[in-house]
Every structure is written in structure tokens, then in C-alpha cells.
Design an enzyme around this catalytic site. Structure first.
Site, PDB file in Angstrom:
ATOM      1  N   GLY A 275      14.312  73.550  89.351  1.00  0.00           N
ATOM      2  CA  GLY A 275      13.332  73.805  90.130  1.00  0.00           C
ATOM      3  C   GLY A 275      13.812  74.034  91.724  1.00  0.00           C
ATOM      4  N   GLY A 277      13.823  73.600  95.677  1.00  0.00           N
ATOM      5  CA  GLY A 277      13.835  72.330  96.496  1.00  0.00           C
ATOM      6  C   GLY A 277      15.397  72.129  96.695  1.00  0.00           C
ATOM      7  N   GLU A 300      13.519  80.001  87.183  1.00  0.00           N
ATOM      8  CA  GLU A 300      12.463  80.828  88.152  1.00  0.00           C
ATOM      9  C   GLU A 300      13.229  81.550  89.530  1.00  0.00           C
ATOM     10  OE1 GLU A 300       8.310  78.155  88.035  1.00  0.00           O
ATOM     11  OE2 GLU A 300      10.545  76.967  88.690  1.00  0.00           O
ATOM     12  N   ASN A 390       2.392  70.506  96.516  1.00  0.00           N
ATOM     13  CA  ASN A 390       2.672  71.739  96.541  1.00  0.00           C
ATOM     14  C   ASN A 390       1.810  72.557  95.304  1.00  0.00           C
ATOM     15  OD1 ASN A 390       3.900  71.859  98.880  1.00  0.00           O
ATOM     16  ND2 ASN A 390       5.830  71.482  97.882  1.00  0.00           N
ATOM     17  N   GLY A 394       6.530  75.732  88.020  1.00  0.00           N
ATOM     18  CA  GLY A 394       6.827  76.073  86.577  1.00  0.00           C
ATOM     19  C   GLY A 394       7.243  74.809  85.873  1.00  0.00           C
TER      20      GLY A 394
END
Length: 516
Positions: A275, A277, A300, A390, A394
Site C-alpha cells: 500500500g 505510505g 497499485e 483517506n 485498494g
């Protein structure tokens, strides 16, 4: 009115960037393009995690909204860069926002109920559009590196939902961004599923497969305006690795080494997903010093860590939907694109996040949690169960379907006043059924095959900060006295959250810090 182009740009733009001559007549100003946007429209806009977003037409839309009543439903791939969500929110231009955002100003408007936010799994948005369950898309605004001889749109640093927006919209505005290198052409793989119920299977069986086309094919007559821009993507706000994220990476590397030694993984592991971040990026970057090699990635967002692993010789290929880099890393990567070109592909997010592909490829999925509870339920989106951060993004697409579903978080937040491991999460995005591994800087909890009471003891022993381990154990043992498959003390289950809300701390000895 056609836009006057600087003479030094005119030949390059007209010949290389817009190769279908009749479309050059549609070059115009951002303000003229924005005039195509009408009050009440549903607008699909390119952009996925601050990359590949249209950059000048949205600003012109906001300027219109400041003077003329104008509200739109805005659908994107994910978050936008260049403060676009902030600018549109402050102008009062947003009625509804789908499916993800990361802007503080928009977040405030969402939590005040001023903008309706629909938090969706990123693989689902265009499926809902395609079947008419939301939408329809009145207008698409898509950033491009070029328009081909056939009128197809060459995306820039993200694909996201841009392809389906352009295909499904009645009208399309294209922003040609001359700051984006033409060398991006050929990086993309645009594949669009057929209509249900007779849809063919998605023919992707390995990370590096190319199954589509390098550009977004649409009828050229749908393009009603072309705007020239030269603004760069917003850089990723990625903090460097610290002691805690290094510890999380070390715990995961040890875990994977254990899996390899038991024959459940090879030294190449399985394709990786991470993810967006700081934590996920820092953890993956830690794999540069791991014993694993021949790695692949099916994710992603391709972040700094993707290119760190390429440079370390650990990563062979990466598939994503966007490239989102810090300022310095972005300069290095795009200045040396030939080094990575044959190792990358960018896909629509309904392909990068496709649940069946995630399961077929057997991904190792690493995502981050705001908080997790003693049974392994994960909250990724809400503070105190009510206030949106946020969005789920995904993570749900991958967590439910991956070979290994891993959630990482630091064990404490707010200078140690809040525990990220709590009796009961205040909001559930990923149930215990979808979480295989929890990991903090304290340690790793392997939850596979464990019943709820076993999960609780494993999480408390391995993941909880020492300052909160005893009170969490006390809660669990007292809950067990009441019985149940998943023991809880309902009147206390969210007491840690209410204490933090009222005093600023989850510590039981903290006196009230709340100002009357």
C-alpha cells in the site's frame, strides 16, 4: 479560441504530442475547456495517488465555481496532487467525491457533511459505472503525454480509472502535459473487460504479461478540448525509514525466511503488493538487505522502494497502476528511464487490483492499519469510528484475496499516548477473516489457523507496546470470564477510544486534558 502556444513548444506539441492533425484545432485555454463543465455533472478525472492527474483544467473549474454556482460529482482513480482537492473544495465545487482522497481540507469538508464521500474498493468504481449503478460520466478530463495518429490517448504516470472514464464519458478533455516525457509511451497496458454476464476471463497469468494496448482507444470526435500544461506531478510525502519501520521490516524478513525454510515460499517469495505510505514504503525498502532475490511486484502504486529494490538487484519486474515518487527519487528515475523501462508496466486499476488476479498470482499483500484489535480486525479509515481519514483504497481488494494478507502499524501513536492495538476497533475495514499477519516494531503475530482466543493472546504477546500490554491482557482475561467465542466486555470495548477522546491519551492514569 485556440490557445497561443510558445513558438519553442508549438512544433513539438503539434507534431509529436498531437499526431492526429484535425485534433490540433481543439487546442484551447483551461478556462474555455472548463466551460464544458456544467452544474450537476459527474466528472471523471485522471489521477492516482498524486500522479497523472489533470492539473490546469481543475483549477479553472474551481475559479468558475467561485463566481458561478457550480457543483460536480468528482470521480477519480485515487487521490489527486497539486492541491486540486483542496482548491476544488475551497471553491465549493464538490458535491460528491469518489472513491479515495488524502487532502486535509477535503477531509474536513467530508467530516462536516459538506461533501458526500463514497469510500470504495478501488477495483469496483468503474464496474459500478459500467453497469449504470453510479454515474453516468458526463465528462472525462485526462492527462496525456500524447495523442496518437488514431486519436488514442497515451497516459502519463498513472492509468488509474482514466481509460474507462474516457471510454464511458460523453465528452473528453485532454491535458497534454509537455513536462511528462514522451518516453512514457509504451509503458502502459490498457485492457478493458467486456460486459457481463458473458465476460471473457482476464488473460493475465504472470506479473510481466502484456494483454492490452499501449494507449486508450476512443473515437477522436469525443475529444472536445485539448489543453497544454507543463506542471509536474506532486512528489510523494514519504518520510525516511526510522527505527520502528526498520524493526517491522526485520520481523517480516525473519518471517519470510522461516516460510522459505519450511518450503512454503522460495527465495523469490511470491509477487509483492504494498500500500501507499511511509510505513509500507520503508518496510519494502528494507528488503534491499534481505536474503531474497528475483522478486516481482504486482501492486497499485510503485513507490521509491520499488526503484530501491531494482537498484539493489533484488527486483526483476514491477506492475502497477501509477508511479508516485519523492522529489529526489523522481528526478533520478525519470532521468534514467531506460534503466527501468523494460521492467515496468502500468495498468488500469481494475486490472492492478483485480481480485481474481490477486488470488491467481498468490500475492503477498502488505498494507497499513490505523488500528487493529486483539482479534485481528483492522481499521484503515476512521478516527474514533466516525471521522474519515483517506479511505480504504485498494487494501480490501488485496487483503481478501492474497496468498498472505499482512497489516503493519507502529504499536503506538501520538508520542506514545495512543495504542494502535485496542480491545475493539472503532471501525472495521478488514475483518479478522482477511488478516493473516499483524506486525509492529514490537514483533509479528502469525494468525493463520488460530481461533479468536488464540489470536488475542498471540497479538498481545507479540505486537502490543509494553506500556499497554498489561491493561490489554487484563481486558482480555476479564472478557474470557464472560465467555463467548470472541470474548468482549461490551461496556468497556471502546473505553480506550472514549478515554483518548476526552483526555488525549489511552493511558488509564492520564488526567483530563480536555479544555472546557
Amino acid at each position: 479560441m485556440p490557445q497561443a502556444l510558445p513558438p519553442t513548444l508549438a512544433e513539438d506539441v503539434l507534431n509529436a504530442r498531437i499526431r492526429l492533425p484535425r485534433l490540433r484545432e481543439r487546442i484551447t485555454t483551461p478556462e474555455a475547456a472548463a466551460a464544458w463543465v456544467k452544474d450537476g455533472m459527474t466528472v471523471g478525472m485522471s489521477g492516482f495517488t498524486r500522479s497523472g492527474d489533470a492539473k490546469v483544467v481543475p483549477v479553472a473549474i474551481a475559479e468558475r465555481a467561485r463566481h458561478t454556482p457550480l457543483k460536480i460529482d468528482l470521480i477519480t482513480g485515487a487521490s489527486l496532487g497539486n492541491d486540486l482537492d483542496k482548491i476544488l473544495t475551497e471553491a465549493g465545487a464538490l458535491a460528491r467525491r469518489i472513491p479515495f482522497q488524502s487532502d486535509a481540507t477535503l477531509r474536513g469538508a467530508i467530516n462536516r457533511g459538506e461533501v458526500m464521500f463514497v469510500d470504495q474498493h478501488l477495483s469496483e468504481t468503474v464496474e459500478l459505472l459500467r453497469t449504470g449503478q453510479i454515474g453516468p460520466i458526463d465528462l472525462a478530463i485526462v492527462e496525456a503525454a500524447a495523442i496518437t495518429e488514431d486519436g488514442a490517448i497515451v497516459p502519463t504516470t498513472s492509468v488509474g480509472n482514466s481509460a474507462s472514464f474516457a471510454i464511458l464519458a460523453e465528452k473528453v478533455i485532454v491535458e497534454i502535459n509537455v513536462s511528462q516525457p514522451l518516453a512514457l509511451e509504451g509503458l502502459h497496458d490498457i485492457w478493458i473487460p467486456g460486459r457481463r454476464p458473458n465476460r471473457d476471463p482476464l488473460p493475465l497469468t504472470w506479473v510481466s504479461d502484456r494483454i492490452g494496448t499501449p494507449a486508450i482507444a476512443i473515437p477522436p470526435e469525443k475529444i472536445v478540448a485539448i489543453v497544454i500544461s507543463d506542471k509536474a506531478d506532486s512528489p510523494a510525502n514519504i518520510q525516511p525509514a526510522d527505527e520502528e519501520t526498520a524493526a517491522i521490516a526485520a520481523h517480516l524478513i525473519d518471517f519470510f525466511a522461516h516460510e522459505v525454510s519450511h518450503g512454503r515460499l522460495t527465495p523469490s517469495l511470491q509477487p509483492l503488493q504494498a500500500g501507499i505510505g511511509t510505513i509500507a514504503n520503508a518496510v519494502l525498502a528494507g528488503f534491499a538487505d534481505s536474503p531474497f532475490y528475483g522478486l516481482t511486484m504486482y501492486s497499485e502504486v510503485l513507490q521509491d522502494s520499488t526503484f530501491d529494490l531494482f537498484d539493489a538487484g533484488k527486483l526483476d519486474f514491477a506492475s502497477g497502476s501509477s508511479i508516485t515518487l519523492s522529489a529526489e527519487r523522481g528526478k533520478e528515475v525519470f532521468a534514467n528511464q531506460e534503466r527501468y523501462r523494460d521492467k515496468l508496466v502500468l495498468r488500469p486499476q481494475e486490472v492492478s487490483n483485480h481480485p481474481e488476479v490477486v488470488r491467481r498470482l498468490g500475492l503477498i499483500c502488505l498494507n497499513t492499519a490505523l488500528e487493529a484489535d486483539i482479534y485481528g480486525n483492522v481499521n484503515s479509515t476512521h478516527v474514533y469510528g466516525t471521522h474519515m481519514m483517506n479511505g480504504i483504497g485498494g487494501s480490501g481488494d488485496f487483503a481478501r484475496n492474497g496468498y498472505l494478507s499482512i497489516f503493519a502499524t507502529k504499536s503506538v501513536a501520538k508520542n506514545g499516548e495512543l495504542s494502535s492495538l485496542v480491545p475493539m476497533v472503532s471501525h472495521v475495514d478488514h475483518t479478522e477473516h482477511d488478516v493473516d499477519i499483524l506486525v509492529t516494531e514490537q514483533g509479528l503475530a502469525d494468525l493463520r489457523g488460530l481461533a479468536p482466543r488464540e489470536r488475542a493472546r498471540t497479538i498481545i504477546a507479540n505486537c502490543v507496546h509494553p506500556d499497554f500490554r498489561e491493561p490489554l491482557s487484563d481486558y482480555f482475561e476479564r472478557a474470557c470470564l464472560r465467555g463467548g467465542h470472541t470474548p468482549h466486555i461490551l461496556e468497556e470495548a471502546l473505553s480506550w477510544h472514549t478515554r483518548a477522546r476526552d483526555t488525549g491519551s489511552m493511558r488509564e492514569t492520564k488526567r483530563s486534558l480536555k479544555v472546557a
